[in-house]
Design an enzyme around this catalytic site. Sequence first.
Site, PDB file in Angstrom:
ATOM      1  N   LYS A  11       0.859  -1.192   0.000  1.00 43.03           N
ATOM      2  CA  LYS A  11       0.000   0.000   0.000  1.00 43.03           C
ATOM      3  C   LYS A  11       0.888   1.232   0.000  1.00 43.03           C
ATOM      4  O   LYS A  11       1.768   1.387   0.847  1.00 43.03           O
ATOM      5  CB  LYS A  11      -0.927  -0.010   1.212  1.00 43.03           C
ATOM      6  CG  LYS A  11      -1.901   1.172   1.231  1.00 43.03           C
ATOM      7  CD  LYS A  11      -1.342   2.333   2.024  1.00 43.03           C
ATOM      8  CE  LYS A  11      -2.235   3.574   1.891  1.00 43.03           C
ATOM      9  NZ  LYS A  11      -1.799   4.675   2.784  1.00 43.03           N
ATOM     10  N   GLY A  14       0.675   8.833   1.341  1.00 43.61           N
ATOM     11  CA  GLY A  14       1.407  10.011   1.748  1.00 43.61           C
ATOM     12  C   GLY A  14       1.756  10.913   0.590  1.00 43.61           C
ATOM     13  O   GLY A  14       1.093  10.928  -0.452  1.00 43.61           O
ATOM     14  N   GLY A  48      -4.181  11.240  -1.162  1.00 44.79           N
ATOM     15  CA  GLY A  48      -4.832  12.344  -0.468  1.00 44.79           C
ATOM     16  C   GLY A  48      -4.293  13.706  -0.836  1.00 44.79           C
ATOM     17  O   GLY A  48      -5.045  14.686  -0.934  1.00 44.79           O
ATOM     18  N   ASP A 165      -5.673   2.291   3.226  1.00 43.97           N
ATOM     19  CA  ASP A 165      -5.174   1.269   4.144  1.00 43.97           C
ATOM     20  C   ASP A 165      -6.178   0.130   4.257  1.00 43.97           C
ATOM     21  O   ASP A 165      -5.811  -1.050   4.257  1.00 43.97           O
ATOM     22  CB  ASP A 165      -4.911   1.873   5.532  1.00 43.97           C
ATOM     23  CG  ASP A 165      -3.775   2.880   5.514  1.00 43.97           C
ATOM     24  OD1 ASP A 165      -2.727   2.576   4.921  1.00 43.97           O
ATOM     25  OD2 ASP A 165      -3.938   3.967   6.098  1.00 43.97           O
ATOM     26  N   LYS A 220      -5.029   3.370   9.996  1.00 42.81           N
ATOM     27  CA  LYS A 220      -4.006   2.477   9.444  1.00 42.81           C
ATOM     28  C   LYS A 220      -3.760   1.289  10.367  1.00 42.81           C
ATOM     29  O   LYS A 220      -3.725   0.131   9.929  1.00 42.81           O
ATOM     30  CB  LYS A 220      -2.707   3.255   9.244  1.00 42.81           C
ATOM     31  CG  LYS A 220      -1.580   2.463   8.573  1.00 42.81           C
ATOM     32  CD  LYS A 220      -0.298   3.262   8.512  1.00 42.81           C
ATOM     33  CE  LYS A 220      -0.436   4.552   7.770  1.00 42.81           C
ATOM     34  NZ  LYS A 220      -0.708   4.359   6.327  1.00 42.81           N
TER      35      LYS A 220
END
Length: 262
Positions: A11, A14, A48, A165, A220
């Site tokens: 995954k 960030g 994001g 996540d 997460k």
Amino acid sequence: MTTQQTPLVIKLGGTLLESNEALAALFATLKTFIDEVKRPLVLVHGGGVLVDNQLNAMGLTSTKKDGLRVTPVEHIGVITGALAGTANKLLLAQAIAHNISAVGLCLGDGGLCRVSQLDPELGAVGKIEGGDGTLISTLLAGGFLPVVSSIGITFDGQLMNVNADQAGTAIAEVLNADLVMLSDVSGILDGERTLINELTQTRALELMQQGVIKDGMAVKVKAALQATKTLGKPVAVGSWRNPEQLLSLLAGESEFGTRISH
């Protein structure tokens, strides 16, 4: 039991997608991994930062609740474009640039994951569970690298924003794969901001109750704990900033990252 052919789900999250240099370093490592370890690999990603940038460019604001992005129905088209479009194709482009045969997907392709609305207060945010791994397994058998965005589709055809996540956990469950979560941080930190190398469920719950693990990190950790329970093996959490540590992170041999166990 982990074997050479056990798939590995990575995954990605960030600010990685904002840096071409970081992406290039990561994909160079993935290319080495694919060539030398010859192990099936699946990438799952959010994005994001790209979502924030796109919403801001359109004069839209976004809020979060318990670490999840509140997604009004009028935002889902923009978010889908940022995640299933821009973010997914940026990763696909890096794969191609590193001579990796890749296929861009979302959670709805081939019925990979079942998605329903999580909470009306969150809007178009999806609750996810595993579905049908046939398409991914077929792609892996053909030597392809699936790159899966965290956009889901409900049974009645509604687009849903899914936490990446949680998406990674669901896909790992479908494939009975190993799972590594890479983000901006080096791993899970305690109240003294010290890296925790091994984190059990009991300790994780304590830190969440104390407010040390909160918001997005709590999402997460909960996803990782869910994966350790269903998969029966640890989940590694670490930083994409050290892609060369990926193999040792997975094997638990590295001082980088946190291994979460049930």
